[in-house]
Design a protein around this motif. Structure first.
Motif, PDB file in Angstrom:
ATOM      1  N   VAL A  36      10.376 -73.067  -5.801  1.00 45.02           N
ATOM      2  CA  VAL A  36      11.002 -74.242  -6.566  1.00 45.02           C
ATOM      3  C   VAL A  36      11.007 -74.027  -8.011  1.00 45.02           C
ATOM      4  O   VAL A  36       9.987 -73.935  -8.564  1.00 45.02           O
ATOM      5  N   PRO A  37      12.114 -74.323  -8.726  1.00 48.40           N
ATOM      6  CA  PRO A  37      12.276 -74.209 -10.148  1.00 48.40           C
ATOM      7  C   PRO A  37      11.647 -75.767 -10.792  1.00 48.40           C
ATOM      8  O   PRO A  37      12.117 -76.705 -10.294  1.00 48.40           O
ATOM      9  N   ILE A  38      10.521 -75.529 -11.614  1.00 47.26           N
ATOM     10  CA  ILE A  38      10.395 -76.737 -12.444  1.00 47.26           C
ATOM     11  C   ILE A  38      10.898 -76.407 -13.776  1.00 47.26           C
ATOM     12  O   ILE A  38       9.957 -75.785 -14.519  1.00 47.26           O
ATOM     13  N   TYR A  39      11.949 -77.090 -14.198  1.00 41.50           N
ATOM     14  CA  TYR A  39      12.615 -76.673 -15.346  1.00 41.50           C
ATOM     15  C   TYR A  39      11.925 -76.967 -16.630  1.00 41.50           C
ATOM     16  O   TYR A  39      10.925 -78.134 -16.490  1.00 41.50           O
ATOM     17  N   ASN A  40      12.021 -76.101 -17.792  1.00 38.86           N
ATOM     18  CA  ASN A  40      11.334 -76.648 -19.166  1.00 38.86           C
ATOM     19  C   ASN A  40      11.984 -78.025 -19.197  1.00 38.86           C
ATOM     20  O   ASN A  40      13.109 -78.374 -18.755  1.00 38.86           O
ATOM     21  N   HIS A  53      10.596 -84.521 -31.710  1.00 35.99           N
ATOM     22  CA  HIS A  53      11.384 -85.934 -31.785  1.00 35.99           C
ATOM     23  C   HIS A  53      11.929 -85.631 -33.336  1.00 35.99           C
ATOM     24  O   HIS A  53      11.361 -84.739 -34.018  1.00 35.99           O
ATOM     25  N   PRO A  54      12.893 -86.414 -33.629  1.00 33.68           N
ATOM     26  CA  PRO A  54      13.493 -86.417 -35.133  1.00 33.68           C
ATOM     27  C   PRO A  54      12.544 -86.679 -36.052  1.00 33.68           C
ATOM     28  O   PRO A  54      11.682 -87.644 -35.899  1.00 33.68           O
ATOM     29  N   VAL A  55      12.363 -86.127 -37.094  1.00 30.78           N
ATOM     30  CA  VAL A  55      11.488 -86.190 -38.243  1.00 30.78           C
ATOM     31  C   VAL A  55      12.379 -86.200 -39.402  1.00 30.78           C
ATOM     32  O   VAL A  55      13.612 -85.472 -39.588  1.00 30.78           O
ATOM     33  N   THR A  97      12.321 -73.400 -23.346  1.00 29.65           N
ATOM     34  CA  THR A  97      11.458 -74.710 -23.715  1.00 29.65           C
ATOM     35  C   THR A  97      12.082 -75.161 -25.219  1.00 29.65           C
ATOM     36  O   THR A  97      12.353 -76.322 -25.532  1.00 29.65           O
ATOM     37  N   ARG A  98      12.592 -73.815 -26.151  1.00 33.19           N
ATOM     38  CA  ARG A  98      12.984 -74.145 -27.423  1.00 33.19           C
ATOM     39  C   ARG A  98      14.338 -75.099 -27.302  1.00 33.19           C
ATOM     40  O   ARG A  98      14.549 -75.870 -28.218  1.00 33.19           O
ATOM     41  N   VAL A  99      15.256 -74.882 -26.446  1.00 37.03           N
ATOM     42  CA  VAL A  99      16.398 -75.650 -26.082  1.00 37.03           C
ATOM     43  C   VAL A  99      16.090 -77.405 -26.029  1.00 37.03           C
ATOM     44  O   VAL A  99      16.898 -78.098 -26.693  1.00 37.03           O
ATOM     45  N   PHE A 100      15.127 -77.334 -25.495  1.00 33.09           N
ATOM     46  CA  PHE A 100      14.834 -79.018 -25.175  1.00 33.09           C
ATOM     47  C   PHE A 100      13.811 -79.565 -26.495  1.00 33.09           C
ATOM     48  O   PHE A 100      14.196 -80.656 -27.027  1.00 33.09           O
ATOM     49  N   GLU A 101      13.120 -78.469 -27.101  1.00 32.81           N
ATOM     50  CA  GLU A 101      12.441 -78.949 -28.432  1.00 32.81           C
ATOM     51  C   GLU A 101      13.542 -79.310 -29.461  1.00 32.81           C
ATOM     52  O   GLU A 101      13.441 -80.133 -30.156  1.00 32.81           O
ATOM     53  N   LEU A 136      20.459 -85.007 -28.065  1.00 34.37           N
ATOM     54  CA  LEU A 136      19.022 -86.063 -27.999  1.00 34.37           C
ATOM     55  C   LEU A 136      19.349 -87.037 -26.811  1.00 34.37           C
ATOM     56  O   LEU A 136      18.429 -87.641 -25.784  1.00 34.37           O
ATOM     57  N   GLY A 137      20.280 -87.798 -26.736  1.00 32.41           N
ATOM     58  CA  GLY A 137      20.439 -88.792 -25.620  1.00 32.41           C
ATOM     59  C   GLY A 137      20.548 -88.079 -24.222  1.00 32.41           C
ATOM     60  O   GLY A 137      19.852 -88.748 -23.501  1.00 32.41           O
ATOM     61  N   ARG A 138      21.196 -87.067 -24.212  1.00 31.12           N
ATOM     62  CA  ARG A 138      21.235 -86.403 -22.794  1.00 31.12           C
ATOM     63  C   ARG A 138      19.860 -85.791 -22.190  1.00 31.12           C
ATOM     64  O   ARG A 138      19.416 -86.427 -21.020  1.00 31.12           O
ATOM     65  N   VAL A 139      19.042 -85.252 -23.234  1.00 32.13           N
ATOM     66  CA  VAL A 139      17.947 -84.907 -22.881  1.00 32.13           C
ATOM     67  C   VAL A 139      16.783 -86.043 -22.631  1.00 32.13           C
ATOM     68  O   VAL A 139      16.136 -86.012 -21.582  1.00 32.13           O
ATOM     69  N   LEU A 140      17.051 -87.153 -23.400  1.00 28.44           N
ATOM     70  CA  LEU A 140      16.031 -88.339 -23.252  1.00 28.44           C
ATOM     71  C   LEU A 140      16.546 -88.929 -21.765  1.00 28.44           C
ATOM     72  O   LEU A 140      15.629 -89.495 -20.945  1.00 28.44           O
ATOM     73  N   ARG A 141      17.667 -88.726 -21.443  1.00 25.10           N
ATOM     74  CA  ARG A 141      18.110 -89.259 -20.099  1.00 25.10           C
ATOM     75  C   ARG A 141      17.684 -88.649 -18.828  1.00 25.10           C
ATOM     76  O   ARG A 141      17.479 -89.096 -17.737  1.00 25.10           O
ATOM     77  N   GLU A 142      17.583 -87.447 -19.053  1.00 22.35           N
ATOM     78  CA  GLU A 142      17.737 -86.458 -17.744  1.00 22.35           C
ATOM     79  C   GLU A 142      16.562 -85.365 -17.782  1.00 22.35           C
ATOM     80  O   GLU A 142      16.456 -84.680 -16.655  1.00 22.35           O
ATOM     81  N   HIS A 143      16.128 -84.909 -18.949  1.00 27.65           N
ATOM     82  CA  HIS A 143      15.456 -83.707 -19.174  1.00 27.65           C
ATOM     83  C   HIS A 143      14.064 -83.943 -20.027  1.00 27.65           C
ATOM     84  O   HIS A 143      13.867 -83.128 -20.707  1.00 27.65           O
ATOM     85  N   THR A 144      13.328 -84.845 -19.600  1.00 29.07           N
ATOM     86  CA  THR A 144      11.770 -85.096 -20.072  1.00 29.07           C
ATOM     87  C   THR A 144      10.964 -84.656 -19.205  1.00 29.07           C
ATOM     88  O   THR A 144      11.334 -84.284 -17.938  1.00 29.07           O
ATOM     89  N   TYR A 145       9.608 -84.268 -19.638  1.00 28.12           N
ATOM     90  CA  TYR A 145       8.775 -83.840 -18.672  1.00 28.12           C
ATOM     91  C   TYR A 145       8.323 -84.836 -17.543  1.00 28.12           C
ATOM     92  O   TYR A 145       7.613 -84.485 -16.465  1.00 28.12           O
TER      93      TYR A 145
END
Length: 363
Positions: free
Chosen positions: A165-169, A177-179, A273-277, A332-341
């Motif tokens: 089973v894949p557990i994606y980045n 986060h933004p700085v 990983t860099r995609v989500f970072e 950023l909105g998409r990743v916070l809604r669906e792609h966090t650890y």
């Protein structure tokens, strides 16, 4: 089932260790769900001299010497855990560690091989019918991977794995986060990645080529191994960039680039990983194409996709700062809604419970 013994390359250092942020994000999220985690890592490749973080309060870290006796002593501690994990690419006597860790696991413990570079591992297994991992696959409870989709799942099942089973980045919003931008990372396009044999040609095509096509634009390159690579005058090499600087590296340039390694691009469904970072920092991301992008982001709205270096150059030439900021904000909105650890940890917990109950073990 609440205790995990995890044997991996390094949690404390990202030096020549691209899996570090994956381990940190996922294990931190599992710890928040009540798991007691011990991470075992060997002292090799000068990683301990280049630590990015101190040992965290959410995970016990055991650093063992790069010797066979120390490895065996660390592996013996697997007997105390409810879930025993051996990751790929630990970097010191991997085959011996595999045998020792799972031999030490107590009866009833979940035994998991966690592959953080499935294309490379599968190529190795196909080339060696008597490979120790290949022999052991039918006896393990499952294989988890950080990408690969159906091609990797089918390949592992074909080699005898009970389940894969894949557990994606994903994104850990507490660390990426933004700085505010930093002048030292000012550029039109940035790329962050170590120099690896199956990445070098793609970096030349997707990053160095566009720099040559756009001599009036500024490019920055972060990562180890590029010190002796011939670079154009408008491309500045920074060397190793510690994870503490990744947010500023991703936030400051007008856009940042993701380049998959050859094996990952061929398999697909393997967002780095860099995609989500990068998107977690609000960056406007240009990525080379890989199968499955649409599963994670909307091309042209949340991410820009390039089939070759010419596409990268055209995206960059047309991209205005305001448009770049809008693309980054949508991503950023998409990743916070669906792609966090936390999302990924929920998936992993469900798998742990299902496999524990299937084996008749109280969860």
């Amino acid at each position: 089932m609440k205790s995990i013994a995890f044997y991996g390359s390094s949690l404390l250092s990202s030096y020549w260790n691209g899996a570090a942020t994956y381990y940190r994000g996922l294990l931190r999220a599992l710890a928040a769900r009540g798991y007691e985690i011990t991470f075992y890592e060997p002292d090799v490749y000068d990683r301990q001299k280049h630590r990015d973080i101190d040992p965290p309060d959410w995970c016990r870290v055991v650093v063992y010497d790069g010797t066979v006796p120390a490895l065996k002593a660390a592996a013996a501690e697997a007997r105390h855990a409810d879930i025993v994990v051996k990751a790929s690419g630990v970097g010191f006597e991997d085959d011996l560690l595999l045998a020792e860790v799972f031999a030490a696991a107590r009866p009833g413990a979940l035994r998991i091989f966690w592959d953080v570079d499935a294309p490379a591992t599968l190529a190795e297994l196909r080339a060696a019918p008597d490979h120790p991992l290949r022999r052991m696959l039918p006896d393990l409870d499952m294989v988890l991977t950080y990408g690969g989709g159906d091609p990797v799942v089918s390949a592992y099942r074909g080699l005898g794995a009970r389940a894969c089973v894949p557990i994606y980045n994903a994104l850990d919003p507490s660390t990426h986060h933004p700085v505010p931008p930093e002048p030292r990372f000012a550029a039109d396009l940035g790329f962050l990645g170590n120099r690896l044999p199956d990445r070098e040609a793609r970096v030349a095509e997707f990053f160095i080529g566009p720099a040559l096509r756009l001599p009036d634009q500024r490019f920055i390159l972060g990562g180890s191994g590029w010190h002796d690579y011939p670079l154009p005058a408008n491309l500045r090499s920074l060397g190793h960039v510690p994870t503490a600087d990744h947010n500023a590296f991703n936030t400051t340039p007008r856009a940042v680039l993701n380049i998959a390694r050859d094996s990952m691009a061929e398999v697909g469904f393997s967002p780095a990983t860099r995609v989500f970072e990068a998107t977690g920092a609000g960056a406007c991301l240009i990525t080379d194409y890989w199968q499955g992008i649409e599963q994670f982001f909307k091309p042209d709205e949340e991410i820009l996709v390039a089939r070759d270096g010419q596409d990268v150059a055209e995206h960059l030439a047309a991209l205005r700062p305001g448009e770049a900021r809008e693309i980054g904000a949508r991503a950023l909105g998409r990743v916070l809604r669906e792609h966090t650890y936390d999302h990924r940890a929920a998936d992993a917990c469900a798998l742990f419970r299902t496999h524990a109950l299937g084996a008749g073990i109280p969860s």
